[in-house]
Design a protein around this motif. Structure first.
Motif, PDB file in Angstrom:
ATOM      1  N   ASP A  63      -7.012  -4.851   4.328  1.00 58.23           N
ATOM      2  CA  ASP A  63      -5.566  -5.032   4.458  1.00 58.23           C
ATOM      3  C   ASP A  63      -4.829  -4.470   3.250  1.00 58.23           C
ATOM      4  OD1 ASP A  63      -5.872  -6.236   6.903  1.00 58.23           O
ATOM      5  OD2 ASP A  63      -5.802  -8.287   6.126  1.00 58.23           O
ATOM      6  N   SER A 105      -5.263  -0.512   3.146  1.00 53.86           N
ATOM      7  CA  SER A 105      -4.431   0.185   4.126  1.00 53.86           C
ATOM      8  C   SER A 105      -2.960   0.124   3.748  1.00 53.86           C
ATOM      9  CB  SER A 105      -4.644  -0.400   5.520  1.00 53.86           C
ATOM     10  OG  SER A 105      -4.231  -1.758   5.570  1.00 53.86           O
ATOM     11  N   SER A 106      -2.548  -1.009   3.146  1.00 53.28           N
ATOM     12  CA  SER A 106      -1.168  -1.143   2.696  1.00 53.28           C
ATOM     13  C   SER A 106      -0.853  -0.179   1.558  1.00 53.28           C
ATOM     14  CB  SER A 106      -0.894  -2.587   2.252  1.00 53.28           C
ATOM     15  OG  SER A 106       0.416  -2.716   1.757  1.00 53.28           O
TER      16      SER A 106
END
Length: 280
Positions: free
Chosen positions: A200, A203-204
């Motif tokens: 997470d 990807s952010s």
């Protein structure tokens, strides 16, 4: 127009490198050159005569569109050969450097035929057979052309010396690789498969710092049987170092592999990046 441009490039190479320096060629063009060396029949004429039967095959098996493109390609190639035979742009006698002749002959042939193939056309002859092989057997156009060319070059030994045949083989090998390059493209981008426990966050950061998206896949380790999330991300070649930096900053222990991407299409590559959905 692209087909005509391709045949002009191809015809230039055949006349100024192959014919002027005593090299043969593969495919039906090689047959026309062999007939020229044996009987002084102009390649522009034999190219048309030999292709008439294949026009019917191309029409029946490949359809009207490819037939029309093949007709345009074959006629424009004959016209190109005739023009350069009558009005050679330059005299390039490079018999003292046949490696250079072979390489340039292959590049001109590959670029010319590659342009024709990219439009869905052919120049007749072995090009039609190569397309049929690609359609029904899945062979690449370059692979088929190289095999067919090798057969023609072997036959050309009735006129050529073994040395000339070997140089011609270099030419058609280079041409086959350039054809595949023209059709498939160079390594347009890089894809990365990233195994990380911080998918997470990573990807952010990729989205924030690179304006690139990523796809989350689910995998399982073969040894630990633990489920892991895998990020799949595609970036331009010049962005790869930036991607590695982002991975290193977020998860220094991440496992990732990088592969070449021959062709890429979609947001950020073939669409306007100013309309990036991540920034809306």
């Amino acid at each position: 127009m692209i087909i005509i441009l391709g045949t002009l490039i191809f015809g230039f190479g055949i006349i100024h490198f192959n014919l002027q320096n005593g090299l043969a060629h593969g495919g039906f063009t090689g047959i026309t050159l062999l007939l020229y060396y044996l009987f002084t029949i102009e390649p522009s004429i034999t190219n048309l005569v030999l292709n008439i039967p294949l026009f019917l095959i191309g029409y029946r098996l490949l359809g009207r569109k490819v037939f029309i493109y093949s007709l345009i390609g074959t006629i424009s190639l004959s016209v190109s050969l005739s023009i350069f035979e009558t009005y050679p742009v330059a005299n390039i006698p490079l018999q003292d450097d046949m490696i250079l002749v072979s390489l340039f002959a292959g590049v001109f042939s590959g670029v010319g035929l590659g342009l024709v193939f990219r439009t869905g056309g052919t120049t007749g002859g072995a090009d039609i057979l190569a397309r049929l092989s690609n359609k029904y057997f899945g062979t690449t156009l370059g692979q088929f052309m190289f095999t067919f060319d090798a057969i023609v070059i072997t036959t050309s030994l009735i006129r050529l010396s073994l040395t000339q045949a070997m140089y011609t083989l270099i030419t058609v090998f280079v041409a086959s690789r350039v054809i595949d390059f023209m059709i498939e493209g160079a390594s347009a981008a890089k894809s990365a498969m990233i195994v990380t426990n911080h998918s997470d966050e990573l990807s952010s950061e990729i989205r924030r710092r690179m304006s690139r998206g990523s796809t989350v896949l689910t995998g399982k380790g073969s040894y630990t049987h633990d489920e892991r999330e895998i990020l799949y991300c595609v970036v331009n070649r010049n962005e790869l170092i930036h991607l590695k930096t982002v991975i290193q900053d977020v998860d220094p222990y991440a496992f990732f592999s990088v592969n070449d991407v021959k062709e890429v299409s979609g947001e950020g590559f073939t669409f306007d990046r100013n309309r990036d959905p991540f920034h809306t």
